[in-house]
Scaffold this motif. Structure first.
Motif, PDB file in Angstrom:
ATOM      1  N   VAL A  32       0.882  -1.161   0.000  1.00  0.00           N
ATOM      2  CA  VAL A  32       0.000   0.000   0.000  1.00  0.00           C
ATOM      3  C   VAL A  32       0.919   1.210   0.000  1.00  0.00           C
ATOM      4  O   VAL A  32       1.588   1.480   0.990  1.00  0.00           O
ATOM      5  N   ASP A  33       1.022   1.880  -1.152  1.00  0.00           N
ATOM      6  CA  ASP A  33       1.943   3.003  -1.252  1.00  0.00           C
ATOM      7  C   ASP A  33       1.376   3.965  -2.283  1.00  0.00           C
ATOM      8  O   ASP A  33       1.266   3.625  -3.449  1.00  0.00           O
ATOM      9  N   PHE A  34       1.030   5.171  -1.845  1.00  0.00           N
ATOM     10  CA  PHE A  34       0.276   6.048  -2.733  1.00  0.00           C
ATOM     11  C   PHE A  34       1.144   6.873  -3.676  1.00  0.00           C
ATOM     12  O   PHE A  34       0.643   7.501  -4.581  1.00  0.00           O
ATOM     13  N   GLY A  35       2.465   6.829  -3.475  1.00  0.00           N
ATOM     14  CA  GLY A  35       3.311   7.628  -4.358  1.00  0.00           C
ATOM     15  C   GLY A  35       3.801   6.845  -5.579  1.00  0.00           C
ATOM     16  O   GLY A  35       4.498   7.380  -6.424  1.00  0.00           O
ATOM     17  N   ASP A  36       3.419   5.582  -5.677  1.00  0.00           N
ATOM     18  CA  ASP A  36       3.977   4.721  -6.725  1.00  0.00           C
ATOM     19  C   ASP A  36       3.544   5.091  -8.134  1.00  0.00           C
ATOM     20  O   ASP A  36       2.496   5.668  -8.342  1.00  0.00           O
ATOM     21  N   ASP A  37       4.352   4.680  -9.129  1.00  0.00           N
ATOM     22  CA  ASP A  37       3.951   4.816 -10.524  1.00  0.00           C
ATOM     23  C   ASP A  37       2.712   3.948 -10.746  1.00  0.00           C
ATOM     24  O   ASP A  37       2.571   2.902 -10.109  1.00  0.00           O
ATOM     25  N   PRO A  38       1.828   4.360 -11.663  1.00  0.00           N
ATOM     26  CA  PRO A  38       0.587   3.625 -11.886  1.00  0.00           C
ATOM     27  C   PRO A  38       0.832   2.153 -12.196  1.00  0.00           C
ATOM     28  O   PRO A  38       1.790   1.796 -12.900  1.00  0.00           O
ATOM     29  N   ASN A  39      -0.038   1.317 -11.633  1.00  0.00           N
ATOM     30  CA  ASN A  39      -0.055  -0.122 -11.924  1.00  0.00           C
ATOM     31  C   ASN A  39       1.269  -0.833 -11.631  1.00  0.00           C
ATOM     32  O   ASN A  39       1.657  -1.754 -12.350  1.00  0.00           O
ATOM     33  N   THR A  40       1.956  -0.402 -10.582  1.00  0.00           N
ATOM     34  CA  THR A  40       3.169  -1.102 -10.161  1.00  0.00           C
ATOM     35  C   THR A  40       2.936  -1.877  -8.871  1.00  0.00           C
ATOM     36  O   THR A  40       3.741  -2.738  -8.519  1.00  0.00           O
ATOM     37  N   ALA A  41       1.861  -1.567  -8.140  1.00  0.00           N
ATOM     38  CA  ALA A  41       1.552  -2.322  -6.923  1.00  0.00           C
ATOM     39  C   ALA A  41       0.306  -3.155  -7.197  1.00  0.00           C
ATOM     40  O   ALA A  41      -0.774  -2.889  -6.675  1.00  0.00           O
ATOM     41  N   VAL A  42       0.451  -4.129  -8.077  1.00  0.00           N
ATOM     42  CA  VAL A  42      -0.688  -4.967  -8.483  1.00  0.00           C
ATOM     43  C   VAL A  42      -0.242  -6.424  -8.615  1.00  0.00           C
ATOM     44  O   VAL A  42       0.937  -6.690  -8.770  1.00  0.00           O
ATOM     45  N   CYS A  43      -1.231  -7.335  -8.521  1.00  0.00           N
ATOM     46  CA  CYS A  43      -0.936  -8.758  -8.660  1.00  0.00           C
ATOM     47  C   CYS A  43      -2.201  -9.454  -9.173  1.00  0.00           C
ATOM     48  O   CYS A  43      -3.237  -8.809  -9.323  1.00  0.00           O
ATOM     49  N   PRO A  44      -2.134 -10.743  -9.443  1.00  0.00           N
ATOM     50  CA  PRO A  44      -3.333 -11.423  -9.955  1.00  0.00           C
ATOM     51  C   PRO A  44      -4.562 -11.256  -9.067  1.00  0.00           C
ATOM     52  O   PRO A  44      -5.689 -11.181  -9.566  1.00  0.00           O
ATOM     53  N   VAL A  45      -4.376 -11.162  -7.737  1.00  0.00           N
ATOM     54  CA  VAL A  45      -5.550 -11.054  -6.863  1.00  0.00           C
ATOM     55  C   VAL A  45      -6.229  -9.695  -7.033  1.00  0.00           C
ATOM     56  O   VAL A  45      -7.434  -9.623  -7.298  1.00  0.00           O
ATOM     57  N   CYS A  46      -5.453  -8.615  -6.927  1.00  0.00           N
ATOM     58  CA  CYS A  46      -6.120  -7.307  -6.981  1.00  0.00           C
ATOM     59  C   CYS A  46      -6.436  -6.879  -8.413  1.00  0.00           C
ATOM     60  O   CYS A  46      -7.171  -5.929  -8.638  1.00  0.00           O
TER      61      CYS A  46
END
Ligand code: ADP
Ligand code: MG
Ligand code: ZN
Length: 486
Positions: A32-46
């Motif tokens: 959970v990190d709001f400063g990240d580049d788009p679609n870099t904190a994602v995985c098959p579940v989310c």
């Protein structure tokens, strides 16, 4: 704010979403990190790829139990996850995992104080769910109607979200604002979220209806979205109350709908007809087991509760601050801490409270910083308060010294010396000056002896002049009276 006209009453209930600042998401291990580049904190579940399975995040559950405990809720031993079905591009699964019957927490309360009048606002439920992704409408103004295309960022999809729903117990825009502010303070004190309205980590939806006073039935409500500050919530509610009363008073009917608050025009406009819970086809989430929160867990949370804002305010009042000042102090952990430490070390509570909420806050504002960045210490306050109590500094001079201390010019004594503000509090020195002055004005002394106290003020003035304003006027007056045998 607007006053509700005679004969009418407003009924308000608030739904609040709070994003929890856990390390990972609600049902997967993504950060959970709001400063990240788009679609870099994602995985098959989310991203809802077929076959991926959710696992509930224990830290998030602990967070909601903390919120529920702080709100005086019953924490249900067993609660259930549901699927809330709807289509929107930023919702990859086409359903949100949420709760329906059997939420984690129910039946709580928050007490808010508006103009010294405490009101109890019931908390219906506090439930666990997950956030959606973000739609970025590209084009002028970032609004969907002007966009050429829309980009999707799923970093936020699956972030733990807690929804807090009140009973329709709120009656005025001021109470609604006070409720929002108190809830924000509680959440921040618990450390579960930064609860920032501008950034969306805390979001309010206000449900409003109006009715004739004396009736107990609820009127048809509208739900206002897009309030991004406590002040806009207060304004939006005030506008909506006025609008609904106008509709009803002219023989119309209020339509149950979702309305959008426009900050610029100061108006709400119809957005869509209100969906009913049947529309979501809620059903129990088959991929998650029921949630069990046992007594041990509940007790552990209870035992680890921090001092909540209401408790802190009560303690500050007990230590000698008035209600308003206690409220201001309690809003800043730093100011509250300084007050506490200074009073514990023997400084006078009222004086310290007034410096902190007056000069200190004003100074920070003037130089464009926050109080957290000032280098003021409790020792400074204790020393300054002692100098006032000993008659070494007048109340006015103390404020000048405080300004010097805040500006980093040194400790109170050092600043007072540099600014040449120390009063002569040595009674021997003052007695000598008084004796001189009385010698020069035998007639005035005679009048005082015979019971006329009028010349005292004149003589005090003379002594103050002779000492360059540095004598403690109270002490001077005492010595004059004593010398005249009165
Ligand atoms: P939803 O909006 O998801 O359908 P609820 O039916 O639980 O959810 O109600 C949401 C909020 O609206 C609650 O805070 C509730 O107190 C409030 N509310 C319900 N009925 C009214 C009404 N007639 N007037 C004002 N507020 C209402
Ligand atoms: Mg709602
Ligand atoms: Zn993920």
């Amino acid at each position: 704010m607007s006053v509700i006209p005679e004969g009418w009453e407003a009924v308000i209930g608030i739904e609040t979403h709070v994003e929890l600042q856990t390390r990972s998401k609600m049902f997967c291990g993504c950060r959970v990190d709001f400063g990240d580049d788009p679609n870099t904190a994602v995985c098959p579940v989310c991203l809802a790829l077929p076959g991926a399975l959710p696992v509930a995040n224990e830290a998030a559950i602990d967070g909601i139990v903390r919120i529920g405990t702080a709100l005086d809720c019953t924490i249900n031993e067993r609660s259930l996850f549901y699927r809330k079905n709807y289509f929107y591009p930023d919702l990859p699964k086409n359903y949100q995992i949420s709760q329906y019957t059997y939420p984690v927490c129910e039946h709580g309360r928050i007490v808010v104080d508006v103009d010294g009048e405490p009101t109890v606002i019931g908390i219906t439920r506090v439930h666990m769910e997950e956030d959606t992704g973000k739609s970025l409408h590209m084009g002028e103004g970032g609004r969907i109607q002007d966009a050429d295309h829309t980009l999707l960022d799923f970093n936020r999809a699956g972030v733990p979200l807690v929804e807090i729903v009140t009973e329709p117990d709120i009656r005025t825009p001021d109470q609604a604002r006070a409720y929002g502010a108190e809830l924000q303070r509680i959440v921040r004190t618990l450390g579960v979220s930064d609860a920032r309205l501008e950034e969306g980590s805390m979001r309010f939806d206000a449900n409003i209806s109006v009715r004739r006073t004396g009736t107990s039935e609820l009127g048809t409500r509208t739900e206002i979205k897009n309030v991004n500050s406590l002040r806009s919530m207060q304004r939006a509610i005030a506008f909506e109350i006025e609008r609904q009363i106008e509709v009803l008073a002219t023989g119309g009917t209020v339509i149950q709908e979702t309305r959008h608050w426009n900050e610029t025009t100061g108006r709400t406009t119809a957005m869509r007809s209100k969906e009913e819970s049947e529309d979501y086809r809620y059903f129990q989430e088959p991929d998650l087991l029921p949630l069990f929160i046992d007594e041990q867990w509940r007790d552990r949370v209870k035992a680890s509760m921090p001092e909540l804002p209401a408790q802190l305010r009560a303690r500050l009042v007990a230590a000698g601050a008035d209600e308003r000042t206690a409220g201001l102090l309690a809003d800043s952990p730093l100011l509250a801490g300084l007050f506490d430490a200074a009073v514990r070390a023997g400084a006078e509570a009222k004086t310290v409270a007034s410096w902190l909420t007056g000069e200190v806050v004003a100074y920070a504002r003037r130089v464009g910083t926050t109080v957290d960045e000032l280098s003021l210490t409790a020792e400074h306050l204790v020393e300054l308060a002692a100098m006032v109590a000993e008659g070494e500094l007048s109340a006015t001079a103390a404020k000048q010294v405080l300004a010097g201390v805040l500006a980093g010019e040194g400790g109170p004594r050092q600043v007072a010396e540099t600014m040449d503000l120390l009063q002569i509090s040595d009674s021997g020195a003052i007695e000598a000056v008084v004796a001189d002055v009385l010698g020069e004005h035998p007639d005035a002394l005679e009048k005082i002896r015979s019971g006329d106290s009028k010349p005292i003020g004149f003589l005090v003035g003379q002594v103050m002049r002779a000492t360059g304003g540095k004598a403690d006027p109270k002490m001077v007056q005492e010595i004059i009276r004593r010398s005249a045998g009165r």
